[in-house]
Design a protein around this motif. Sequence first.
Motif, PDB file in Angstrom:
ATOM      1  N   SER A 149       0.680  -1.284   0.105  1.00  0.00           N
ATOM      2  CA  SER A 149       0.034   0.146  -0.042  1.00  0.00           C
ATOM      3  C   SER A 149       0.908   1.242  -0.038  1.00  0.00           C
ATOM      4  O   SER A 149       0.444   2.310  -0.379  1.00  0.00           O
ATOM      5  CB  SER A 149      -0.889   0.267   1.230  1.00  0.00           C
ATOM      6  OG  SER A 149      -0.154  -0.133   2.484  1.00  0.00           O
ATOM      7  N   ASN A 175      -3.795  -2.747  -3.858  1.00  0.00           N
ATOM      8  CA  ASN A 175      -2.930  -2.622  -2.643  1.00  0.00           C
ATOM      9  C   ASN A 175      -3.291  -4.064  -1.852  1.00  0.00           C
ATOM     10  O   ASN A 175      -4.181  -4.489  -1.732  1.00  0.00           O
ATOM     11  CB  ASN A 175      -3.530  -1.478  -1.906  1.00  0.00           C
ATOM     12  CG  ASN A 175      -2.921  -0.415  -2.293  1.00  0.00           C
ATOM     13  OD1 ASN A 175      -2.004  -0.196  -3.175  1.00  0.00           O
ATOM     14  ND2 ASN A 175      -3.896   0.769  -1.974  1.00  0.00           N
ATOM     15  N   GLN A 401      -5.313   6.298  -1.362  1.00  0.00           N
ATOM     16  CA  GLN A 401      -4.076   6.461  -1.588  1.00  0.00           C
ATOM     17  C   GLN A 401      -3.345   7.244  -0.476  1.00  0.00           C
ATOM     18  O   GLN A 401      -3.855   8.295  -0.121  1.00  0.00           O
ATOM     19  CB  GLN A 401      -3.959   7.143  -3.289  1.00  0.00           C
ATOM     20  CG  GLN A 401      -4.119   8.658  -3.180  1.00  0.00           C
ATOM     21  CD  GLN A 401      -3.099   9.367  -3.100  1.00  0.00           C
ATOM     22  OE1 GLN A 401      -1.983   8.874  -3.285  1.00  0.00           O
ATOM     23  NE2 GLN A 401      -3.342  10.514  -2.349  1.00  0.00           N
TER      24      GLN A 401
END
Length: 693
Positions: A149, A175, A401
């Motif tokens: 991630s 991720n 994100q």
Amino acid sequence: MAAMSVIGIDFGNESCYVAVARAGGIETIANDYSLRSTPSCVAFSGKNRILGVAAKNQMVTNVKNTIHGFKRLLGRKYNDQQVQSELRFLPYKITPQADGSIGIHVQYLEEEHVFSPEQITAMLFTKLKDISETALQTAVNDCVISVPSYYTQAERQALLDAAKIAGLNVLRLFNETTATALCYGIYKQDLPAADGPPRNIVFVDCGNASLQVCICAFHKGKLKMLASAADYQFGGRNIDIIMAEHFSKEFKTRYNIDVHTNPRAYLRLLAEAEKLKKQMSANSTTLHLNIECFMEDKDVHAEMKRSDMEALCAHLFERVERTLKQCLLDSKLKVEEIHSVELAGGSSRVPSIKRLVEEVFGRPISTTLNQDEAVARGCALQCAMLSPAVRVRDFSVTDIQPYPLKLTWDATQGEEGEMEVFGHNHPIPFSKMLTFYRSNPFTLTASYSIPPSSYPQSYIGTFTIKNVKATPEGESAKVKVKVRVNLNGILTVASASLIEKREPTQQEKEEEEAQQQQQQQNNMDVDSTDKKDKSDQEAQANEPPAPEGDDKGDDKGKKKIPIRTVDLPIEANVCGLSLRDLDAAVEKEGKMVAEDKQEKERVDARNALEEYVYDLRAKLSEENQLATFITEVDKETLYRTLDDTENWLYEEGEDCQRQIYSERLTRLKGSFAFGKETGKEKSNMPENLANMP
């Protein structure tokens, strides 16, 4: 058949897993050694490449040509701090290239070759693709690959380049934390309804090289990432290294040997330390470490208890606690709002880590998931959802994100020259429209607002919007720019368009008049002001949505001027391999695949000949086999031929072309049907045995 080619790849620092969506479920594919885990190892020899399990098996004997731990080098420059710290543990040769990138040196086909980490990763992906195609008996193209991630844009792009070199079509980089969450959520039948409070689950993924924690909110049919935190410098291997360092000091005092002078010995010590760590997870008594003929013909012995290891690694476990608390803080949740805590990743089996997780979140840990395979299974599910070839239950995934992203530009007309477009933990995929007023081409520079802790630079790339020109009146033109963080977590400028006002043509005016007359006939009682509003709406429908702050109130009641949208070319200068380098790497990979295939066929032909020699000799010597159908003279002749062939195989025939082995085998089979060659009767041999393979 196409439905079967949907795979998910969990690309780990130490090993990889491949899962496939088929027959109403997800299954993990076994490799050519019937193992579900394939080591992330690529090795080279004088004749071919050795990939996966076979590469790991010869790691100690072929130290300098066995490449491992390369996931940590992807998308980085040689002088990067992380690369420099990795070099201490990598026994193979790495040098900086002309552009500052990393070059990995190996001896392959009797000469030195230099490969980039992307090329090495592509070789591993080629192997995983091959394993999948063998298992599924069909071509594999579409895949979803897992990424940590905390990966930055440069690392994500490098992974996409590697997949492209291997001929894989990546539908998404997923991720690892989100893949684990999807694997958990899709099979849960009791998730709360969409209008109720969510079920918040913590996922702790502790792997070989990093720790990732995320908190996820579940509703029926959807998951939403709330927060994620990671420590890219803590993983199971860090415990192994600390234990290995402890033992090497002990060996220096006790046996007067320095492990660090011998890379082969150090690799063996690391492997033994890892075994010991695994035993400690189930055992708190004193455990012994014994390695025979370790160095300078000395056998070494040592011992350690779990409590000793925990004392040595105390500073590492403090880092774990910090990461767990950071994630909880970012999620803005209280401990009471957490429903449960799920573990994934091989190193999450360490008792100290389990204890810390329970303390921080105040919940007993749960292991609903297959800790090793959850990520690959989540990737396969995501791939099935994205692929048109497979039907799968709808499950909405909102990811985040990890780094705030900003754009900067040359400011004109008193505007600010920068803007944070996507904040920390912003949902993805996501698009935003920005409006600029410009009379010339202009450049947007993308970067991280706060430099990532795991990556040395905050610059991402530049996007130049071309063909921008002033309006006929000499004013600045209105330019709409669409900025997007895509499914892969990569920032792009998806499109740019020029909004031009223009006078309607004579034909359009006539058409509009005709339309109005038609309308008057249909609705005699319609007020003329309504018609005016309608043409307003038509004009507005052609206009893209205005960004926040555009005032539309003044336009009411005015006749709209028709507008035209002109798409503008965008020149992107971002990280990743250039098209030329990518094509060259694809070509080189294709060549190496062909060489591997050729070598495999050669070895198979040699083995077939060797096997035939042994098989025939066994049949000649057993009473109930061929011995009863053949005369003593013929038997002697045949024995002599077999002995000659065997001697040839182990001497001058050791390294021949495939064709030579095949011809030898055909000749041998022909001499076995000796009746044909000598003109004799075929003794009492039955017809069907004469050409017996």
